[in-house]
Design an enzyme around this catalytic site. Structure first.
Site, short mmCIF file in Angstrom:
data_model
loop_
_atom_site.label_atom_id
_atom_site.label_comp_id
_atom_site.label_asym_id
_atom_site.label_seq_id
_atom_site.Cartn_x
_atom_site.Cartn_y
_atom_site.Cartn_z
N ASP A 186 0.86 -1.18 0.00
CA ASP A 186 0.00 0.00 0.00
C ASP A 186 0.89 1.23 0.00
OD1 ASP A 186 -2.28 -1.55 0.13
OD2 ASP A 186 -2.46 -1.41 2.30
N ASP A 229 -13.24 -4.21 -2.29
CA ASP A 229 -13.15 -4.08 -0.84
C ASP A 229 -14.47 -4.55 -0.24
OD1 ASP A 229 -10.63 -3.01 -1.18
OD2 ASP A 229 -11.34 -0.93 -1.14
#
Length: 258
Positions: A11, A130
């Site tokens: 990330d 997600d």
């Protein structure tokens, strides 16, 4: 049968690798190039880079570090972050990425998936989802803009419905980011993965919850995913990729040994 894949996830926020728990409270864990190089040398099958601050800030992933990564690693890598147009996707691939991944932009404009697949080929187009388990409603829901906890919101999509829809539009691969398990190291959500697997005809990547060798084995053996993505256990050197692959191989999982 294709070999299963071990995929470290990086990330990215403000050009640094960061990591949070359940997509919140992110902390800097290292340099992009340093970690990418380490994972490539340690036997990772591919890397995924999520610029999690791009979409919430209406920006596009920084192509400069993409070009730098392409120069220092020799394994495939996928990039995500605010990709809203075919032009942007082409620029990222031209910078050295092998695949592009879209998440929130696909929820806003599902036809973007089809446009990218038609022009770039489905093999280049990954849809990242997600997914959040709502314990009150007992359903899995899709969230967007999860890179910014102040902007993250639940969409009208239930996860399985969205998985089916993105395949219709031409997604070549699906990454299922299980938010409830993210950073917890208690294992992947096998029930959810098994259910999604029944309806997913493209490669399925599990993301969120890996903490032990056994968790990877369960994802491959019990949920039949094509790849297992993890971050914390690799960043913190809790799990060595070379040893993980040896373990999986001994357990009968087809894997590319280092």
């Amino acid at each position: 049968m294709l070999a299963k894949r071990i995929i470290p996830c990086l990330d990215v926020g403000n050009n640094k690798v960061i990591k949070g728990i359940q997509f919140k409270d992110h902390k800097i864990v290292g340099d992009i190039l340093e970690l990418a190089n380490r994972y490539a040398k340690s036997g990772a099958d591919e890397l995924v880079f999520y610029d999690i601050t791009a979409s919430p800030n209406d920006q596009v992933v920084n192509k400069r570090w993409i070009s730098q990564i392409a120069k220092v690693i020799n394994i495939p890598f996928c990039v995500a972050g605010g990709i809203n147009t075919l032009k942007q996707a082409k620029q990222i691939l031209a910078s050295g990425a092998d695949k592009i991944s879209i998440n929130s932009p696909a929820l806003i404009n599902p036809m973007l998936i089809q446009e990218l697949a038609d022009h770039l080929g489905t093999q280049c187009v990954v849809v990242s989802i997600d997914t959040w388990h709502n314990p009150q409603k007992k359903i899995y829901q899709v969230k967007c803009y999860t890179g910014d906890s102040t902007r993250a919101k639940i969409t009208t999509w239930q996860t399985l419905d969205w998985v089916k829809k993105v395949q219709e539009y031409g997604a070549g691969e699906i990454v299922l980011n299980m938010m409830n398990q993210d950073g917890m190291k208690n294992g992947y959500d096998l029930d959810q993965l098994r259910n999604i697997r029944k309806h997913c005809q493209v490669p399925l990547i599990a993301s969120g919850g890996a903490g032990t060798y056994q968790h990877f084995l369960e994802a491959f053996r019990d949920a039949d995913v094509d790849g297992a993505l993890a971050a914390s256990v690799f960043h913190n050197q809790i799990i060595d990729i070379h040893k993980l692959k040896q373990f999986l191989n001994k357990e009968g999982i087809k894997i590319r040994l280092c």
